[in-house]
Design a protein around this motif. Sequence first.
Motif, short mmCIF file in Angstrom:
data_model
loop_
_atom_site.label_atom_id
_atom_site.label_comp_id
_atom_site.label_asym_id
_atom_site.label_seq_id
_atom_site.Cartn_x
_atom_site.Cartn_y
_atom_site.Cartn_z
N SER A 102 22.03 -9.47 72.69
CA SER A 102 23.12 -9.20 73.63
C SER A 102 22.64 -8.24 74.71
CB SER A 102 24.33 -8.62 72.89
OG SER A 102 25.36 -8.31 73.82
N GLU A 103 22.17 -8.78 75.81
CA GLU A 103 21.67 -7.95 76.90
C GLU A 103 22.77 -7.04 77.43
OE1 GLU A 103 19.03 -6.04 79.22
OE2 GLU A 103 18.57 -7.47 77.62
N TYR A 104 24.01 -7.52 77.45
CA TYR A 104 25.11 -6.68 77.92
C TYR A 104 25.23 -5.43 77.05
CZ TYR A 104 29.56 -5.23 79.83
OH TYR A 104 30.54 -4.50 80.46
N GLU A 105 25.30 -5.61 75.73
CA GLU A 105 25.42 -4.46 74.84
C GLU A 105 24.18 -3.57 74.92
OE1 GLU A 105 26.34 -5.93 70.92
OE2 GLU A 105 28.47 -5.98 71.35
N LEU A 106 23.01 -4.18 75.00
CA LEU A 106 21.78 -3.39 75.09
C LEU A 106 21.77 -2.53 76.35
CD1 LEU A 106 19.19 -5.99 73.78
CD2 LEU A 106 19.79 -3.81 72.70
N GLN A 107 22.17 -3.10 77.47
CA GLN A 107 22.20 -2.30 78.71
C GLN A 107 23.16 -1.12 78.59
OE1 GLN A 107 22.95 -4.58 82.23
NE2 GLN A 107 20.88 -5.41 82.28
N GLN A 108 24.32 -1.36 78.05
CA GLN A 108 25.31 -0.29 77.91
C GLN A 108 24.81 0.79 76.94
OE1 GLN A 108 28.07 0.17 79.61
NE2 GLN A 108 28.12 -1.80 80.65
N HIS A 109 24.29 0.35 75.80
CA HIS A 109 24.02 1.29 74.71
C HIS A 109 22.64 1.91 74.74
CE1 HIS A 109 27.89 1.31 72.81
NE2 HIS A 109 27.98 0.06 73.24
N ARG A 110 21.69 1.34 75.44
CA ARG A 110 20.41 2.06 75.63
C ARG A 110 20.68 3.38 76.35
NH1 ARG A 110 17.90 -3.17 77.64
NH2 ARG A 110 16.79 -4.00 75.85
N ARG A 111 21.51 3.33 77.36
CA ARG A 111 21.85 4.53 78.13
C ARG A 111 22.63 5.53 77.26
NH1 ARG A 111 21.46 0.44 81.66
NH2 ARG A 111 21.03 0.84 83.86
N LEU A 112 23.66 5.05 76.62
CA LEU A 112 24.49 5.93 75.81
C LEU A 112 23.69 6.52 74.64
CD1 LEU A 112 27.28 7.13 75.40
CD2 LEU A 112 27.94 5.04 74.18
N ALA A 113 22.84 5.72 74.04
CA ALA A 113 22.04 6.20 72.90
C ALA A 113 21.11 7.35 73.31
CB ALA A 113 21.24 5.05 72.30
N ARG A 114 20.57 7.29 74.52
CA ARG A 114 19.70 8.38 74.99
C ARG A 114 20.49 9.69 75.04
NH1 ARG A 114 17.47 4.36 78.46
NH2 ARG A 114 18.74 5.08 80.22
N SER A 115 21.75 9.62 75.43
CA SER A 115 22.57 10.84 75.48
C SER A 115 22.96 11.32 74.08
CB SER A 115 23.82 10.62 76.33
OG SER A 115 24.75 9.81 75.65
N ARG A 116 22.72 10.48 73.09
CA ARG A 116 23.06 10.83 71.71
C ARG A 116 21.81 11.05 70.85
NH1 ARG A 116 28.35 6.96 70.70
NH2 ARG A 116 29.73 8.20 72.03
N GLY A 117 20.71 11.34 71.49
CA GLY A 117 19.51 11.74 70.78
C GLY A 117 18.55 10.64 70.40
N LEU A 118 18.73 9.45 70.91
CA LEU A 118 17.83 8.34 70.59
C LEU A 118 16.99 8.01 71.83
CD1 LEU A 118 20.33 6.11 68.59
CD2 LEU A 118 18.45 7.44 67.65
N ASP A 119 15.82 8.62 71.91
CA ASP A 119 14.95 8.39 73.06
C ASP A 119 14.37 6.98 73.05
OD1 ASP A 119 12.83 8.42 71.19
OD2 ASP A 119 12.35 10.51 71.61
N LYS A 120 13.65 6.62 74.11
CA LYS A 120 13.12 5.26 74.23
C LYS A 120 12.21 4.89 73.07
CE LYS A 120 13.42 4.80 79.22
NZ LYS A 120 12.73 4.48 80.46
N GLU A 121 11.43 5.83 72.59
CA GLU A 121 10.52 5.55 71.47
C GLU A 121 11.30 5.25 70.19
OE1 GLU A 121 10.22 8.32 73.49
OE2 GLU A 121 8.60 7.45 74.71
N THR A 122 12.33 6.03 69.93
CA THR A 122 13.16 5.79 68.74
C THR A 122 13.88 4.46 68.86
OG1 THR A 122 13.45 8.18 68.47
CG2 THR A 122 14.98 6.75 67.27
N GLN A 123 14.37 4.16 70.05
CA GLN A 123 15.03 2.87 70.26
C GLN A 123 14.06 1.72 70.01
OE1 GLN A 123 17.50 2.48 73.79
NE2 GLN A 123 17.88 4.69 73.80
#
Length: 178
Positions: A80-101
């Motif tokens: 789901s590219e839509y969910e991924l686009q929304q939640h990659r951003r939100l996850a970074r603000s919640r402590g999940l950096d790009k490497e963790t993602q």
Amino acid sequence: MTERIPPGGFKDLGPLNWLIAKGGARGIRRPRFSLMNVLGRHRLMFLAWLPLSAYLLYAGKLSRRDAEVVILRVAHLRDSEYELQQHRRLARSRGLDKETQARIFEGPDAEGLAEKERVLITATDEFVVTRGVSPETWQQLSRHFSKPQLIEFCLLAAQYDGLAATISTLGVPLDFPD
């Protein structure tokens, strides 16, 4: 992707849903929040769906970080590219950096994941793929989470799995097309 039901405007959404969608758009810093502008066309269902969705995303018993682990994994599994686009951003603000993602997307055997993350990813995989969680995985999950959190895990995974299917089926356009 073909928009089967295009995002609506003021006339389609009505004043309340339009205001909610505008507020959501401001929150994601976009002129429109496509998901809200599509779902808001069903005026009463949108108002019924929104509180549960908001609770799971912003106020649930799971930590916001743990919730994002589940959401990102569901979005990855459902492509789901839509969910991924929304939640990659939100996850970074919640402590999940790009490497963790990246490790979340790789799966439960990825190097560098915490034990709790491995269990959450495994449980999410089982829930989405088999529509349940094995006794072994449930036992591991139960070591990290309370009963209310376990209930919430199921509803969160189901919510985002269903949302991914809805977004795909309705052809909801991306909010971040670039």
